[in-house]
Motif scaffolding. Sequence first.
Motif, PDB file in Angstrom:
ATOM      1  N   ILE A 152       0.811  -1.225  -0.078  1.00 50.58           N
ATOM      2  CA  ILE A 152       0.105  -0.028  -0.001  1.00 50.58           C
ATOM      3  C   ILE A 152       0.743   1.202   0.029  1.00 50.58           C
ATOM      4  CG2 ILE A 152      -1.589   1.484   1.234  1.00 50.58           C
ATOM      5  CD1 ILE A 152      -2.875  -1.244   2.412  1.00 50.58           C
ATOM      6  N   VAL A 153       2.010   1.260   0.768  1.00 48.11           N
ATOM      7  CA  VAL A 153       2.550   2.353   1.014  1.00 48.11           C
ATOM      8  C   VAL A 153       3.509   2.614  -0.329  1.00 48.11           C
ATOM      9  CG1 VAL A 153       4.801   3.269   2.004  1.00 48.11           C
ATOM     10  CG2 VAL A 153       2.809   2.257   3.145  1.00 48.11           C
ATOM     11  N   MET A 154       3.960   1.546  -0.989  1.00 42.78           N
ATOM     12  CA  MET A 154       4.962   1.602  -2.251  1.00 42.78           C
ATOM     13  C   MET A 154       3.898   2.088  -3.205  1.00 42.78           C
ATOM     14  SD  MET A 154       7.702   0.879  -1.425  1.00 42.78           S
ATOM     15  CE  MET A 154       8.468   0.801  -3.045  1.00 42.78           C
ATOM     16  N   ALA A 155       2.773   1.556  -3.446  1.00 46.04           N
ATOM     17  CA  ALA A 155       1.834   2.034  -4.514  1.00 46.04           C
ATOM     18  C   ALA A 155       1.615   3.475  -4.259  1.00 46.04           C
ATOM     19  CB  ALA A 155       0.666   1.353  -4.313  1.00 46.04           C
ATOM     20  N   TRP A 156       1.243   4.022  -3.096  1.00 45.91           N
ATOM     21  CA  TRP A 156       0.922   5.529  -2.737  1.00 45.91           C
ATOM     22  C   TRP A 156       2.103   6.147  -3.120  1.00 45.91           C
ATOM     23  CZ3 TRP A 156       3.174   8.067   1.868  1.00 45.91           C
ATOM     24  CH2 TRP A 156       2.664   9.241   2.062  1.00 45.91           C
ATOM     25  N   LEU A 157       3.307   5.756  -2.775  1.00 45.90           N
ATOM     26  CA  LEU A 157       4.570   6.698  -3.186  1.00 45.90           C
ATOM     27  C   LEU A 157       4.864   6.722  -4.539  1.00 45.90           C
ATOM     28  CD1 LEU A 157       7.078   5.619  -0.357  1.00 45.90           C
ATOM     29  CD2 LEU A 157       5.666   7.373  -0.334  1.00 45.90           C
ATOM     30  N   MET A 158       4.597   5.853  -5.399  1.00 45.94           N
ATOM     31  CA  MET A 158       4.383   5.709  -6.831  1.00 45.94           C
ATOM     32  C   MET A 158       3.548   6.710  -7.817  1.00 45.94           C
ATOM     33  SD  MET A 158       5.300   1.986  -7.584  1.00 45.94           S
ATOM     34  CE  MET A 158       5.614   1.836  -9.255  1.00 45.94           C
ATOM     35  N   VAL A 159       2.217   6.727  -6.870  1.00 47.65           N
ATOM     36  CA  VAL A 159       1.273   7.460  -7.632  1.00 47.65           C
ATOM     37  C   VAL A 159       1.301   8.854  -7.379  1.00 47.65           C
ATOM     38  CG1 VAL A 159      -1.360   7.833  -7.522  1.00 47.65           C
ATOM     39  CG2 VAL A 159      -0.569   5.458  -7.820  1.00 47.65           C
ATOM     40  N   MET A 160       1.596   9.319  -6.021  1.00 49.33           N
ATOM     41  CA  MET A 160       1.590  10.661  -5.772  1.00 49.33           C
ATOM     42  C   MET A 160       2.680  11.447  -6.402  1.00 49.33           C
ATOM     43  SD  MET A 160      -0.927  11.438  -3.543  1.00 49.33           S
ATOM     44  CE  MET A 160      -0.375  12.869  -2.801  1.00 49.33           C
ATOM     45  N   PRO A 161       3.619  11.150  -6.606  1.00 54.67           N
ATOM     46  CA  PRO A 161       4.768  12.066  -7.326  1.00 54.67           C
ATOM     47  C   PRO A 161       4.330  12.211  -8.911  1.00 54.67           C
ATOM     48  CG  PRO A 161       5.943  10.224  -5.983  1.00 54.67           C
ATOM     49  CD  PRO A 161       4.557   9.912  -6.230  1.00 54.67           C
ATOM     50  N   LEU A 162       3.298  11.716  -9.405  1.00 54.88           N
ATOM     51  CA  LEU A 162       2.974  11.836 -10.933  1.00 54.88           C
ATOM     52  C   LEU A 162       2.451  13.336 -10.871  1.00 54.88           C
ATOM     53  CD1 LEU A 162       1.288   8.370 -11.698  1.00 54.88           C
ATOM     54  CD2 LEU A 162       3.636   9.064 -12.464  1.00 54.88           C
ATOM     55  N   SER A 163       1.866  13.611  -9.981  1.00 56.86           N
ATOM     56  CA  SER A 163       1.406  15.324 -10.051  1.00 56.86           C
ATOM     57  C   SER A 163       2.563  16.189  -9.373  1.00 56.86           C
ATOM     58  CB  SER A 163       0.103  15.254  -9.413  1.00 56.86           C
ATOM     59  OG  SER A 163       0.020  14.922  -8.088  1.00 56.86           O
ATOM     60  N   ALA A 164       3.588  15.855  -9.245  1.00 58.91           N
ATOM     61  CA  ALA A 164       4.709  16.825  -8.494  1.00 58.91           C
ATOM     62  C   ALA A 164       4.990  17.541  -9.109  1.00 58.91           C
ATOM     63  CB  ALA A 164       5.914  15.644  -8.143  1.00 58.91           C
ATOM     64  N   GLN A 165       5.143  18.832  -8.520  1.00 55.67           N
ATOM     65  CA  GLN A 165       5.444  20.081  -9.144  1.00 55.67           C
ATOM     66  C   GLN A 165       7.280  20.219  -8.925  1.00 55.67           C
ATOM     67  OE1 GLN A 165       3.154  22.153 -10.663  1.00 55.67           O
ATOM     68  NE2 GLN A 165       2.425  19.977 -10.549  1.00 55.67           N
ATOM     69  N   GLY A 166       7.813  19.527  -8.079  1.00 56.30           N
ATOM     70  CA  GLY A 166       9.106  19.647  -7.991  1.00 56.30           C
ATOM     71  C   GLY A 166       9.740  19.006  -6.741  1.00 56.30           C
ATOM     72  N   VAL A 167      10.871  18.563  -6.554  1.00 55.13           N
ATOM     73  CA  VAL A 167      11.724  17.671  -5.788  1.00 55.13           C
ATOM     74  C   VAL A 167      12.930  18.554  -5.091  1.00 55.13           C
ATOM     75  CG1 VAL A 167      12.717  15.536  -5.151  1.00 55.13           C
ATOM     76  CG2 VAL A 167      10.903  15.446  -6.954  1.00 55.13           C
ATOM     77  N   ALA A 168      12.651  18.518  -3.615  1.00 56.83           N
ATOM     78  CA  ALA A 168      13.877  19.473  -2.997  1.00 56.83           C
ATOM     79  C   ALA A 168      14.665  18.384  -2.125  1.00 56.83           C
ATOM     80  CB  ALA A 168      13.395  20.197  -2.108  1.00 56.83           C
ATOM     81  N   PHE A 169      15.877  18.337  -2.078  1.00 57.12           N
ATOM     82  CA  PHE A 169      16.659  17.260  -1.471  1.00 57.12           C
ATOM     83  C   PHE A 169      17.245  18.175  -0.289  1.00 57.12           C
ATOM     84  CE2 PHE A 169      21.180  15.818  -0.551  1.00 57.12           C
ATOM     85  CZ  PHE A 169      20.719  14.389  -0.455  1.00 57.12           C
ATOM     86  N   GLY A 170      17.513  16.981   0.920  1.00 59.76           N
ATOM     87  CA  GLY A 170      17.918  17.861   2.113  1.00 59.76           C
ATOM     88  C   GLY A 170      18.523  16.760   2.913  1.00 59.76           C
ATOM     89  N   VAL A 171      19.081  16.974   4.042  1.00 59.94           N
ATOM     90  CA  VAL A 171      19.559  16.491   4.999  1.00 59.94           C
ATOM     91  C   VAL A 171      18.868  16.521   6.492  1.00 59.94           C
ATOM     92  CG1 VAL A 171      21.598  15.779   6.509  1.00 59.94           C
ATOM     93  CG2 VAL A 171      21.887  16.270   3.999  1.00 59.94           C
ATOM     94  N   LYS A 172      18.293  15.338   7.078  1.00 60.74           N
ATOM     95  CA  LYS A 172      17.591  15.649   8.308  1.00 60.74           C
ATOM     96  C   LYS A 172      18.157  14.779   9.433  1.00 60.74           C
ATOM     97  CE  LYS A 172      13.167  14.921   8.210  1.00 60.74           C
ATOM     98  NZ  LYS A 172      11.705  14.326   7.913  1.00 60.74           N
ATOM     99  N   GLY A 173      18.282  15.355  10.550  1.00 58.41           N
ATOM    100  CA  GLY A 173      18.852  14.896  11.596  1.00 58.41           C
ATOM    101  C   GLY A 173      18.107  15.407  12.888  1.00 58.41           C
TER     102      GLY A 173
END
Length: 213
Positions: free
Chosen positions: A12-33
Motif C-alpha cells: 500500500i505504501v509503495m503504491a502510494w509513493l509511486m502514484v503521488m509523485p506523478l502530479s509533483a511540481q518539484g523535488v527538493a533534497f535535504g539532510v535531516k537529523g
Amino acid sequence: MIKRLFQIALPIVMAWLMVMPLSAQGVAFGVKGGLEVVSMEFNDDVFDKSNRAGFFVGPTFVISTALPGLAIDISGLYNERTLRVEGESVQQKSILIPAHVRYGASIMDFGGVFLTAGPQLSFNVGPSKFYWEDVNKNAKQFLLQDTKLAIDFGVGLSIGQHLEAIVYYSIPIGKTGDFTWNKVSKAANEASSALNNTNTTANSWMLSATYIF
C-alpha cells in the motif's frame, strides 16, 4: 501480527509513493537529523515506564504536489537509541523509512507552518537478542522485532527556503520487543522451569531539523 501488518502495509505504501509523485511540481533534497526520546511501556504492571534518548540522521526528499500546500516527505534515516529493560541498557540500531504527507500554509516571506502524518517502516540492523543475569542470578533475555511499522504525527515550521524544524510523535503498531526471564530458586539454587514473559512497545517523541539544499 506485526509481520502480517507489515506485509499488508508495504504494498500500500509503495503504491502510494509511486502514484503521488506523478502530479509533483518539484523535488527538493535535504539532510535531516535530530533527537529522540523513547518511552517504554510494558504489558506487565510490575515494570515501570522507562525513558531513554537516541538520535537519527539521513537524507530526505520533499516532493511538492499540484495541490497548494500539500507535499510528501520521504526519508532514509539511520537511528540509534538506548532502551532500558529491567536495569539493563539495550542499544538498538535501525534504518527508518518515514513517508509523510504534509499540509500547511506560508507566512509571508518568513516561511510556513504545516501538519504532517504518515507511516514509518523500521528495519533493525544491529543485534536483536540480548542476554544477561541480575545480581540474584536471574536469567533474562530481550528480543527486538526485526521489522516494525509505526504511525507518525507531527507539526513543523519552515524558516526561509532552507530550514525546517518538526516535532513528531511516533506510535508503533504491534510490539517493539519481548522480555523473558526466570528466577533462580534460593533453596535449590536451580533455575525455575517456568519462564515469565511480557512484551513492550516504545513510543517516542522525535525532534528533527532539516536543511534543504
